[in-house]
Design an enzyme around this catalytic site. Structure first.
Site, PDB file in Angstrom:
ATOM      1  N   CYS A 181       0.828  -1.203   0.000  1.00  0.00           N
ATOM      2  CA  CYS A 181       0.000   0.000   0.000  1.00  0.00           C
ATOM      3  C   CYS A 181       0.865   1.256   0.000  1.00  0.00           C
ATOM      4  O   CYS A 181       2.034   1.229   0.392  1.00  0.00           O
ATOM      5  CB  CYS A 181      -0.871   0.028   1.237  1.00  0.00           C
ATOM      6  SG  CYS A 181      -1.919  -1.411   1.354  1.00  0.00           S
ATOM      7  N   ARG A 191       4.444   1.117  -6.629  1.00  0.00           N
ATOM      8  CA  ARG A 191       4.404   0.119  -5.561  1.00  0.00           C
ATOM      9  C   ARG A 191       3.378  -0.971  -5.850  1.00  0.00           C
ATOM     10  O   ARG A 191       3.330  -1.980  -5.165  1.00  0.00           O
ATOM     11  CB  ARG A 191       4.039   0.799  -4.232  1.00  0.00           C
ATOM     12  CG  ARG A 191       5.061   1.813  -3.781  1.00  0.00           C
ATOM     13  CD  ARG A 191       4.519   2.676  -2.676  1.00  0.00           C
ATOM     14  NE  ARG A 191       4.361   1.985  -1.413  1.00  0.00           N
ATOM     15  CZ  ARG A 191       5.314   1.768  -0.541  1.00  0.00           C
ATOM     16  NH1 ARG A 191       6.540   2.180  -0.800  1.00  0.00           N
ATOM     17  NH2 ARG A 191       5.088   1.148   0.599  1.00  0.00           N
ATOM     18  N   TRP A 199      -2.883  -2.240  -1.878  1.00  0.00           N
ATOM     19  CA  TRP A 199      -2.442  -3.524  -2.426  1.00  0.00           C
ATOM     20  C   TRP A 199      -3.065  -4.534  -1.477  1.00  0.00           C
ATOM     21  O   TRP A 199      -2.638  -4.685  -0.334  1.00  0.00           O
ATOM     22  CB  TRP A 199      -0.919  -3.575  -2.422  1.00  0.00           C
ATOM     23  CG  TRP A 199      -0.346  -4.947  -2.580  1.00  0.00           C
ATOM     24  CD1 TRP A 199       0.091  -5.788  -1.595  1.00  0.00           C
ATOM     25  CD2 TRP A 199      -0.116  -5.653  -3.810  1.00  0.00           C
ATOM     26  NE1 TRP A 199       0.557  -6.947  -2.133  1.00  0.00           N
ATOM     27  CE2 TRP A 199       0.447  -6.903  -3.476  1.00  0.00           C
ATOM     28  CE3 TRP A 199      -0.345  -5.342  -5.152  1.00  0.00           C
ATOM     29  CZ2 TRP A 199       0.792  -7.843  -4.448  1.00  0.00           C
ATOM     30  CZ3 TRP A 199       0.007  -6.287  -6.110  1.00  0.00           C
ATOM     31  CH2 TRP A 199       0.576  -7.507  -5.762  1.00  0.00           C
ATOM     32  N   ASN A 236      -0.809   1.124   5.985  1.00  0.00           N
ATOM     33  CA  ASN A 236       0.004   0.204   5.203  1.00  0.00           C
ATOM     34  C   ASN A 236       0.600  -0.796   6.181  1.00  0.00           C
ATOM     35  O   ASN A 236       1.176  -0.400   7.180  1.00  0.00           O
ATOM     36  CB  ASN A 236       1.121   0.990   4.489  1.00  0.00           C
ATOM     37  CG  ASN A 236       2.169   0.077   3.866  1.00  0.00           C
ATOM     38  OD1 ASN A 236       1.884  -1.067   3.560  1.00  0.00           O
ATOM     39  ND2 ASN A 236       3.368   0.590   3.694  1.00  0.00           N
ATOM     40  N   GLY A 237       0.416  -2.086   5.898  1.00  0.00           N
ATOM     41  CA  GLY A 237       0.960  -3.110   6.798  1.00  0.00           C
ATOM     42  C   GLY A 237      -0.088  -4.168   7.063  1.00  0.00           C
ATOM     43  O   GLY A 237      -1.073  -4.284   6.344  1.00  0.00           O
ATOM     44  N   GLU A 271      17.274 -22.667 -10.427  1.00  0.00           N
ATOM     45  CA  GLU A 271      16.857 -21.270 -10.283  1.00  0.00           C
ATOM     46  C   GLU A 271      18.018 -20.323 -10.615  1.00  0.00           C
ATOM     47  O   GLU A 271      17.838 -19.322 -11.314  1.00  0.00           O
ATOM     48  CB  GLU A 271      16.339 -21.056  -8.842  1.00  0.00           C
ATOM     49  CG  GLU A 271      16.048 -19.630  -8.424  1.00  0.00           C
ATOM     50  CD  GLU A 271      14.975 -18.930  -9.237  1.00  0.00           C
ATOM     51  OE1 GLU A 271      14.291 -19.574 -10.037  1.00  0.00           O
ATOM     52  OE2 GLU A 271      14.862 -17.699  -9.094  1.00  0.00           O
ATOM     53  N   LYS A 290      17.796 -17.659 -13.709  1.00  0.00           N
ATOM     54  CA  LYS A 290      17.961 -16.215 -13.526  1.00  0.00           C
ATOM     55  C   LYS A 290      19.055 -15.668 -14.432  1.00  0.00           C
ATOM     56  O   LYS A 290      18.913 -14.616 -15.046  1.00  0.00           O
ATOM     57  CB  LYS A 290      18.354 -15.889 -12.077  1.00  0.00           C
ATOM     58  CG  LYS A 290      17.224 -15.840 -11.110  1.00  0.00           C
ATOM     59  CD  LYS A 290      16.348 -14.625 -11.338  1.00  0.00           C
ATOM     60  CE  LYS A 290      15.095 -14.694 -10.509  1.00  0.00           C
ATOM     61  NZ  LYS A 290      14.142 -15.766 -10.876  1.00  0.00           N
ATOM     62  N   GLU A 304      17.877 -15.605 -18.018  1.00  0.00           N
ATOM     63  CA  GLU A 304      16.779 -14.640 -18.199  1.00  0.00           C
ATOM     64  C   GLU A 304      17.284 -13.207 -18.338  1.00  0.00           C
ATOM     65  O   GLU A 304      16.820 -12.461 -19.175  1.00  0.00           O
ATOM     66  CB  GLU A 304      15.861 -14.651 -16.961  1.00  0.00           C
ATOM     67  CG  GLU A 304      14.752 -15.650 -16.981  1.00  0.00           C
ATOM     68  CD  GLU A 304      13.842 -15.503 -15.772  1.00  0.00           C
ATOM     69  OE1 GLU A 304      12.627 -15.587 -15.956  1.00  0.00           O
ATOM     70  OE2 GLU A 304      14.334 -15.308 -14.639  1.00  0.00           O
ATOM     71  N   HIS A 307      26.759 -37.972 -16.232  1.00  0.00           N
ATOM     72  CA  HIS A 307      25.963 -38.552 -17.327  1.00  0.00           C
ATOM     73  C   HIS A 307      25.734 -37.540 -18.447  1.00  0.00           C
ATOM     74  O   HIS A 307      24.771 -37.653 -19.190  1.00  0.00           O
ATOM     75  CB  HIS A 307      24.616 -39.043 -16.783  1.00  0.00           C
ATOM     76  CG  HIS A 307      24.768 -40.077 -15.723  1.00  0.00           C
ATOM     77  ND1 HIS A 307      25.191 -41.356 -15.992  1.00  0.00           N
ATOM     78  CD2 HIS A 307      24.609 -40.007 -14.373  1.00  0.00           C
ATOM     79  CE1 HIS A 307      25.262 -42.045 -14.862  1.00  0.00           C
ATOM     80  NE2 HIS A 307      24.915 -41.237 -13.862  1.00  0.00           N
ATOM     81  N   LYS A 352       6.261 -10.230 -17.095  1.00  0.00           N
ATOM     82  CA  LYS A 352       6.091 -10.494 -15.669  1.00  0.00           C
ATOM     83  C   LYS A 352       4.952 -11.475 -15.441  1.00  0.00           C
ATOM     84  O   LYS A 352       5.034 -12.355 -14.607  1.00  0.00           O
ATOM     85  CB  LYS A 352       5.808  -9.164 -14.953  1.00  0.00           C
ATOM     86  CG  LYS A 352       5.660  -9.277 -13.464  1.00  0.00           C
ATOM     87  CD  LYS A 352       7.010  -9.462 -12.796  1.00  0.00           C
ATOM     88  CE  LYS A 352       6.936  -9.974 -11.395  1.00  0.00           C
ATOM     89  NZ  LYS A 352       8.158 -10.645 -10.972  1.00  0.00           N
TER      90      LYS A 352
END
Ligand code: G6P
Length: 610
Positions: free
Chosen positions: A2, A27, A74, A98-99, A483, A487, A490, A506, A605
């Site tokens: 938020c 945000r 948010w 916010n929180g 991962e 990354k 990407e 192998h 995204k």
């Protein structure tokens, strides 16, 4: 995450609030609202959707106000809607927040028995009702707010205005961001500096546990627990508006990597009880009785979320001893999966909108499975269509490459695995409290882990011109090798592969020569000795070894050209700590190669098409 804005001064507050909200758009948000004082009291305008909708709703009205607060929401508790949008109001008290208020269920029940009527599903609304309740008992605005704060558990930054004391804003900070802007006879509050950078560069950062009382005459800050005045020096901001949006970081990805301690703390906030040695299941729409009946689990996801799913299998099978299958969503949806009775399908999706994941989720429901969504976006399609949702609460992720969303998914899976193990009687209460205690230390350990950044940058400088990169891991850290490789390709466009280290001989061993960097994950676990042998195999063929190991590990250092030593944690949480140097390495390599880190070519995204 938020965004809060507030203004008191001599100018018209309304365009300042709207402008401020626009500057906080980065945000991420799903609804917005403002409250401002007119002659006949406070007016509140709110709407689901974008700020332009809010502007449209007040366009044409000749509105003027000298004081007001605004908010971009948010969603965390309750879907994105007009009723759930802030500001919230009770009597003459108007609040933006916010929180997360962890104990809002209990507070809400208590207030309801006192006759308070709630009009939203949010945790925030309890705040204005609490203040109002104390004001009715005869306390001043300031004291009523202080008394209300005494009940709140969790993280919050709050802005409050009051019809009966319309010459002041109260602003409170406790673990959520808050900054005060200092102008001439005018003051601002905001979640972040860009919201008012156009008007002033002089700011005060209140600290946790502090409340600011702001009038056109000035700002008075006090510790609201001790009720003691404090002095905070003003700081002059020299950042450009874009730099300010990224909190001074060069890219959103780096900012999000550094946000992980806070994001993980938000994911675990209010989610378990140490005393009861249990996970709070109510919020997820899953009952323990249902978990008891689960005999098989399917984990389904795409991209980085699929790596979370792979790690989730290790956690769930090890803790709860229930067989798990992991699928890439685009495979699951077409492979006609066999879903026996008693199956639970867990879909993992940051956005909650990935087309293949949604299709897999629908297929699972059609085949009769219960579906749990581990998701970051409240009100997203996946969350709406699932039987239960575990929100990761990591705040919006803007960089295309997922970082904090990934580690908070792993945190959610850790909690889910404990809940499952408890339901199945596979973990004793003592073991569960040990797992929780380690989890409570995780945000701090991640903070320590981030100190590796400088060392990682040096490694990136050394290797940023290579063509290929190999990542090796075993057991629960094998998906971290995947991962790390994902990354790197990407965002830096370097060809990279992740492999289970035992499988190296192998195939990938054929690639190893003097030019091939090999990053190996070597935590102190049951396969540590095996990984050392794999490292030997690389070394003896001239490969350049980078080892990620645990503090105090000299053996790994003697086997490799570079060693990154990370804080020790338990087996299940190691992937979270070990992903940090890998995300940082990809980031620095991409920056050195002058790539567009936040928006890599051809990637999106949220992949909402098949
Ligand atoms: C895209 C993003 C990835 C993400 C994947 C799955 O490919 O670029 O970062 O991991 O989608 O997204 P989801 O929102 O379902 O987690």
């Amino acid at each position: 995450m938020c965004g809060i804005i507030g203004y008191i001064g001599t100018k018209n507050a309304i365009p300042i609030l709207i402008n401020g909200l626009k500057r906080l758009e980065y945000r991420g948000y799903d609804s917005a609202g403002i409250a401002f004082l007119q002659v006949n009291g406070f007016s509140v305008s709110r709407c689901a959707g974008k700020i332009r909708e809010l502007e449209r709703s007040i366009r044409g009205e000749k509105l003027r106000a000298k004081i007001g607060i605004g908010h971009t929401r948010w969603a965390t508790h309750g879907r994105p809607s007009e009723e759930n949008a802030h500001p919230h109001r009770s009597g003459g008290i108007v609040v933006v927040h916010n929180g997360i208020i962890e104990n809002f269920y209990e507070l809400k029940d208590d207030l309801k028995t006192k006759g308070h009527v709630f009009s939203s599903e949010t945790d925030t609304e309890v705040i204005c009702h609490l203040i109002c309740d104390y004001e009715k008992k005869g306390l001043s605005f300031r004291d009523a707010t202080r008394a209300a704060l005494g009940h709140l558990e969790g993280a919050y930054a709050i802005g409050v205005i009051n019809e009966s004391e319309p010459d002041r804003i109260l602003a409170v900070k406790n673990d959520s961001p808050l900054v005060i802007g200092l102008g001439k006879k005018e003051f601002f509050i905001a979640s972040d500096i860009p919201a008012f950078l156009k008007y002033t560069r002089d700011v005060i950062f209140p600290e946790n546990g502090e409340m600011a009382e702001i009038t056109t005459e000035g700002v008075s800050i006090s510790n609201f627990r001790k009720n003691r005045k404090v002095t905070r020096k003003a700081t002059r901001i020299t950042w450009s508006p874009t730099m300010a949006e990224k909190g001074g970081y060069k890219h959103f990805m780096l900012k999000e990597i550094y946000e992980q301690p806070r994001a993980i703390a938000d994911t675990i906030r209010g989610r378990f009880s140490l005393e009861k040695a249990g996970v709070n299941l109510d919020e997820f729409g899953l009952k323990e009785s249902l978990l008891k009946r689960v005999s098989k689990i399917f984990l389904v996801a795409c991209g980085t979320s699929w790596h979370s799913a792979l790690i989730g299998k290790y956690m769930i099978e090890d803790m709860a001893r229930i067989p798990c299958e992991v699928d890439i969503a685009s495979e699951f949806r077409y492979r006609q999966p066999l879903i026996p009775r008693g199956s639970l399908v867990i879909v993992i999706t940051q956005s909650g909108e990935t087309a293949d994941t949604l299709a897999a989720q629908r297929e699972a429901r059609k085949l009769g499975a219960r579906v749990l969504s581990i998701c970051n976006v409240v009100g997203s399609t996946s969350s709406r269509e699932a039987h239960g949702v575990f929100y990761t609460h990591s705040g919006p992720e803007i960089g295309v490459a997922s970082t904090k969303a990934f580690t908070t998914q792993l945190t959610a899976l850790y909690l889910f695995s404990i809940a499952m193990a408890k339901a199945k009687g596979k973990l004793k209460d003592k073991e569960i409290t040990e797992l929780f205690s380690e989890l409570l230390q995780l945000p701090e350990k991640v903070e320590t882990a981030l100190k590796i950044d400088g060392a990682v940058k040096k490694i990136a400088k050394k290797y940023c011109k290579v063509r290929d990169f190999l990542y090796l891991g075993r057991g629960i850290n094998y998906p971290i090798a995947l991962e790390g490789a994902l990354k790197l390709k990407e965002i830096s466009y370097i060809h990279a592969e992740g492999y289970p280290a035992g499988e190296m001989k192998h195939g990938p061993i054929a690639l190893i020569d003097n030019d091939m960097p090999v990053l190996t994950l070597a935590p102190n676990d049951n396969v540590y000795e095996k990984i050392l042998s794999n490292m030997e195999e690389v070394k003896s063929r001239g490969g350049k070894l980078i080892a990620v190991a645990v503090e105090g590990n000299r053996k790994a250092a003697s086997h490799s050209s570079e060693t990154l030593l990370m804080p020790e944690t338990n087996y299940y949480l190691t992937p979270i700590i070990f992903s940090i140097p890998l995300h940082l390495l990809a980031y620095h390599m991409a920056v050195l190669k002058k790539c567009n880190v936040d928006q890599p070519r051809n990637l999106a995204k949220s992949v909402t098409v098949e």
